[in-house]
Design a protein around this motif. Structure first.
Motif, short mmCIF file in Angstrom:
data_model
loop_
_atom_site.label_atom_id
_atom_site.label_comp_id
_atom_site.label_asym_id
_atom_site.label_seq_id
_atom_site.Cartn_x
_atom_site.Cartn_y
_atom_site.Cartn_z
N VAL A 289 0.86 -1.18 0.00
CA VAL A 289 0.00 0.00 0.00
C VAL A 289 0.90 1.23 0.00
CG1 VAL A 289 -1.80 1.27 1.23
CG2 VAL A 289 -1.81 -1.23 1.24
N SER A 290 0.62 2.18 -0.90
CA SER A 290 1.50 3.34 -1.07
C SER A 290 0.70 4.64 -1.05
CB SER A 290 2.28 3.24 -2.39
OG SER A 290 3.04 2.05 -2.45
N TRP A 291 1.40 5.73 -0.77
CA TRP A 291 0.84 7.08 -0.86
C TRP A 291 1.44 7.73 -2.10
CZ3 TRP A 291 2.92 11.74 2.39
CH2 TRP A 291 2.24 12.91 2.02
N LYS A 292 0.58 8.01 -3.06
CA LYS A 292 1.03 8.67 -4.29
C LYS A 292 0.90 10.16 -4.10
CE LYS A 292 0.51 8.75 -9.32
NZ LYS A 292 1.96 8.56 -9.51
N LEU A 293 2.04 10.85 -4.10
CA LEU A 293 2.03 12.29 -3.90
C LEU A 293 1.37 12.95 -5.12
CD1 LEU A 293 5.67 12.83 -2.56
CD2 LEU A 293 3.57 12.44 -1.27
N PHE A 460 -5.72 17.63 4.39
CA PHE A 460 -5.01 16.39 4.71
C PHE A 460 -5.91 15.22 4.34
CE2 PHE A 460 -2.85 19.56 7.19
CZ PHE A 460 -1.53 19.16 7.19
N ARG A 461 -6.01 14.96 3.04
CA ARG A 461 -6.94 13.95 2.55
C ARG A 461 -6.36 12.54 2.62
NH1 ARG A 461 -11.14 16.09 0.02
NH2 ARG A 461 -11.48 14.24 -1.27
N MET A 462 -5.05 12.42 2.67
CA MET A 462 -4.40 11.13 2.91
C MET A 462 -4.35 10.94 4.42
SD MET A 462 -3.00 8.41 1.85
CE MET A 462 -2.12 7.11 2.70
N ARG A 463 -5.08 9.94 4.93
CA ARG A 463 -5.22 9.79 6.37
C ARG A 463 -4.88 8.37 6.80
NH1 ARG A 463 -10.80 13.32 7.32
NH2 ARG A 463 -9.97 15.22 6.37
N ILE A 464 -4.19 8.28 7.93
CA ILE A 464 -3.82 6.98 8.48
C ILE A 464 -4.09 7.04 9.98
CG2 ILE A 464 -2.02 5.25 8.72
CD1 ILE A 464 -0.54 6.72 6.43
N SER A 465 -4.88 6.11 10.47
CA SER A 465 -5.24 6.07 11.89
C SER A 465 -4.75 4.75 12.47
CB SER A 465 -6.76 6.20 12.05
OG SER A 465 -7.14 6.02 13.39
N LEU A 466 -3.83 4.83 13.43
CA LEU A 466 -3.27 3.64 14.06
C LEU A 466 -4.02 3.33 15.35
CD1 LEU A 466 -0.26 5.30 13.02
CD2 LEU A 466 0.14 2.84 13.07
N ASP A 499 -8.41 3.20 -2.20
CA ASP A 499 -9.06 3.58 -3.46
C ASP A 499 -10.57 3.52 -3.35
OD1 ASP A 499 -6.60 3.97 -4.64
OD2 ASP A 499 -6.49 1.94 -5.46
N HIS A 500 -11.09 2.63 -2.48
CA HIS A 500 -12.53 2.46 -2.36
C HIS A 500 -13.00 2.70 -0.93
CE1 HIS A 500 -12.40 0.82 -6.39
NE2 HIS A 500 -11.46 -0.03 -6.00
N GLY A 501 -12.33 3.60 -0.23
CA GLY A 501 -12.71 3.90 1.14
C GLY A 501 -11.66 3.42 2.12
N PRO A 502 -11.90 3.58 3.41
CA PRO A 502 -10.92 3.15 4.43
C PRO A 502 -10.64 1.66 4.35
CG PRO A 502 -12.66 4.53 5.39
CD PRO A 502 -13.10 4.20 4.00
N GLU A 503 -9.35 1.28 4.49
CA GLU A 503 -8.99 -0.14 4.46
C GLU A 503 -7.99 -0.44 5.57
OE1 GLU A 503 -6.68 -1.70 1.23
OE2 GLU A 503 -5.87 0.25 0.71
N HIS A 504 -7.99 -1.71 6.02
CA HIS A 504 -7.07 -2.17 7.06
C HIS A 504 -5.69 -2.42 6.45
CE1 HIS A 504 -10.13 -3.49 10.26
NE2 HIS A 504 -10.77 -2.76 9.36
N VAL A 505 -4.65 -1.99 7.15
CA VAL A 505 -3.28 -2.24 6.69
C VAL A 505 -2.40 -2.55 7.89
CG1 VAL A 505 -3.48 -0.76 4.65
CG2 VAL A 505 -2.63 0.21 6.80
N GLN A 506 -1.23 -3.12 7.60
CA GLN A 506 -0.18 -3.32 8.59
C GLN A 506 1.04 -2.56 8.13
OE1 GLN A 506 -0.32 -4.97 11.54
NE2 GLN A 506 1.79 -4.39 12.00
N VAL A 507 1.51 -1.61 8.96
CA VAL A 507 2.65 -0.76 8.61
C VAL A 507 3.91 -1.61 8.50
CG1 VAL A 507 4.11 1.15 9.40
CG2 VAL A 507 1.62 1.27 9.66
#
Length: 668
Positions: A289-293, A460-466, A499-507
């Motif tokens: 999973v990546s953040w495209k600037l 701040f549209r790119m958001r990550i909540s841990l 791409d389709h809403g909030p998703e679960h990830v592992q950093v």
């Protein structure tokens, strides 16, 4: 011999004992009669005649009893729902095929709610369950009756003591599978209503792994809140973690057991980097999973309490940016989180609040210089290199700079303002910096409105909540109080913008030597190779210093700070005025542009208008999920503040997928 009573009152008792008792009684009567009449020679013929008559009668009696068994069963099953004053004769079999009912007519009382779909569905489900068939029900409210057409299956006629008709899948169930299949049906109907039907349950061993549900047509399924609530309750009631897939056209929902989520994924050295694309995590399918600037997600907001993995996430952003050749300004008011980055070329680490405030000011000045060059036609938007500006622990910095500002005002009465000037410059950077190719990362434990105004936060549209979210935090971050509420307490587990809403990830796991006991040999190998790649990238651009605009701040925390003559760069209005005085381009063209492609000072033609207006500001937001809100704009919207040809200012809100015409000027 009288025919048997087939009413509901007879229940399901077998008539065989009655038949045997009747025959035996008649035989005793014949025996006694021949004895009294001294006609023993008639005893045998009389007994033979009795058997000749009783045998066919008994068989007919048994046939009638069995033929009317579906009526008795349905009457007993439907009586609680129908509440007949007298159930006798209310159910009749109108048609049969091979001895099995194919059409049943049910008369219902005036008190039955035939206008209520769940009540009608319940009646159909009971008929299907008791007959083991597929049922099509046709209701006639005028005559208060319903005709049920039955489609026989291989299991037709078998009574199923459960909430659904029998299926071949249940034949080979283990006892645990049978228990969980029944529980799954009960859970789904408790959540989605009794009319919902579990059409299939797949097992992995004795654990359900996939559930297919058919439900009545409704508009509730279009609400993200409703879908989220259903999935969350299934998570709570059934073993494992579940995800949902909804088919609105067919009124079907599929619930799948999530695959085991990775909990410790080391930084992938073999990952092929893409331009301006920063990898930082993996999803449950183990995809990077990546953040495209870019213009749609120009700035990132990272939220996480102490120990959640926020520092490791920011390390990922710094390393990937440097491997891609993007310079980084890394502000750490906690002072000790990024010591291993201090000696990396292209990374300026600042820990002193006054230095961080100065870096914000200088970065704002660099943004204004770039704006001035673009507006005066000295450069184009894509001519500037990208810069990543990271401000971690925003709360700590804000409190520290507030104390410093209070001391400065106490020492100098001429200073005015409620807050340090760098705070307003930070908010301005958040709104305008993307056009200047400057991307911000804000790390904070909680994004309270006290620290971020709505305008800045929307940028701040790119958001990550841990870590697990509270309902208030989830609403602020994702617009849904349930998102992230079920996140497990695992370091590095997060919810991110997908791409389709909030998703679960592992950093991605990225340890540095400062992590001491957590830094193992494999971590050391990864870190050494990343440092080598970052060093090669810096050497390839040794002749240019992309952070030159920081001046003394590049070495401020390692050397004495020299006196600096800081002549202020033009303000935005001064830059605009100077650009307006420049010669106008000789030719003008138009091009179609999306809202996320717009920048401040663009000249655009709004939908339904002929004249061009000048963009003054862009405000990004998310739409409403309330299905009853007729003015909802969709998932995303943009508010454009503009100046018209008469000099007046106004604003207009447009859906995020709107395309409009933008004026493009070219010099000859």
């Amino acid at each position: 011999m009288a025919p048997p009573d087939t009413s509901a009152g007879m229940g399901d008792r077998s008539p065989l004992p009655s038949i045997v008792a009747t025959v035996a009684g008649l035989a005793l009567i014949g025996y006694a009669a021949t004895s009294l009449l001294h006609a023993e020679e008639l005893r045998l013929p009389l007994l033979a005649a009795l058997i000749a008559v009783a045998a066919p009668g008994a068989l007919l009696w048994l046939w009638i009893h069995r033929r009317h068994r579906p009526v008795r069963d349905l009457t007993a099953a439907l009586e609680p729902a129908m509440k007949w004053p007298d159930p006798k004769g209310k159910i009749k079999i109108k048609e049969r095929s091979d001895g099995l009912p194919t059409k049943i007519r049910i008369a219902y009382p005036a008190t039955f709610a035939d206008n209520d779909k769940p009540s009608r569905d319940k009646v159909r489900d009971i008929v299907a369950t008791r007959t083991g068939t597929t049922v099509t029900a046709t209701w006639d409210p005028r005559r208060r009756r319903v005709d049920c057409l039955l489609v026989a299956t291989p299991k037709a006629g078998v009574i199923v003591e459960s909430d659904t008709a029998i299926t071949d899948d249940t034949v080979n169930d283990t006892p645990e599978q049978a228990r969980l299949r029944q529980r799954t049906t009960g859970v789904v109907q408790a959540i989605m209503g009794v009319a919902a039907t579990v059409t299939d349950v797949e097992f992995d061993g004795d654990t359900p792994c996939r559930i297919e549900v058919k439900y009545p047509t409704t508009t509730r399924d279009l609400s993200a809140n409703y879908r989220s609530r259903v999935t969350m309750q299934i998570d709570s009631k059934l073993p494992g973690e579940w995800r949902d897939v909804w088919n609105f056209q067919e009124d079907r929902a599929t619930f799948e057991l999530r695959p085991p989520f990775p909990t410790n994924v080391r930084y992938p050295l073999m990952h092929k980097m893409q331009p301006f694309t920063i990898p930082y995590a993996v999803n449950e399918a183990r995809e990077i999973v990546s953040w495209k600037l870019g213009s749609k997600n120009p700035h990132a907001l990272i939220v996480g309490p102490t120990g959640s993995g926020k520092t490791v996430l920011i390390r990922n952003l710094v390393v990937a940016a440097r491997v891609l050749g993007i310079p980084v300004v890394l502000c750490d008011p906690k002072m000790t989180e990024y010591l291993d980055f201090e000696n990396l070329e292209g990374v300026t680490v600042l820990t002193d609040p006054t230095h961080i405030a100065a870096a914000i000011t200088k970065t704002h000045d660099e943004m204004m210089r770039r704006y001035f060059d673009i507006r005066s036609r000295r450069a184009r938007k894509g001519d500037f290199g990208k810069i990543l500006f990271i401000l971690d622990e925003f709360y700590v910095f804000k409190e520290a700079i507030a104390e410093i500002w209070a001391g400065m005002k106490a020492a100098n009465k001429d200073l005015k303002g409620r807050e340090h000037p760098c705070m307003s410059l930070w908010r301005r950077l958040a709104v305008l910096a993307r056009t200047a190719q400057i991307h911000l990362v804000l790390g904070i434990q909680r994004p309270d409105a006290e620290f971020l105004t709505g305008l800045a936060r929307d940028s701040f549209r790119m958001r990550i909540s841990l870590d697990k979210t509270t309902s208030e935090l989830a609403r602020m971050m994702w617009g849904d109080s349930r998102v992230g509420a079920d996140l497990p307490n695992i370091q590095g587990r997060a919810i991110t913008t997908g791409d389709h809403g909030p998703e679960h990830v592992q950093v991605l796991r990225l340890m540095t030597p400062e992590d001491a006991g957590d830094f193992d040999d494999q971590d050391a190998t990864i870190w050494d190779q990343l440092v080598a790649r970052m060093t090669r990238q810096a050497e390839a651009h040794a002749n240019a210093d992309p952070l030159e605009f920081l001046g003394y701040l590049r070495t401020a925390e390692h050397h004495a700070v020299p006196a600096v003559d800081r002549t202020p760069l033009p303000t935005l209005q001064e830059a605009v005025d100077a650009a307006n005085a420049a010669p106008a381009p000789d030719t003008d063209n138009e091009e179609e542009a999306g809202l996320y492609d717009l920048d401040v000072d663009d000249q655009i033609r709004l939908p339904g208008r002929d004249e061009f207006v000048t963009v003054l500001d862009l405000h990004f937001g998310q739409g409403y999920e309330d299905e009853d809100d007729e003015e909802a704009l969709g998932d995303e919207w943009v508010e454009i503040t503009y100046r018209d040809t008469d000099g007046g200012e106004d604003s207009e809100i447009l859906p995020g997928d709107t395309a409009l015409m933008r004026r493009v000027s070219s010099l000859v």
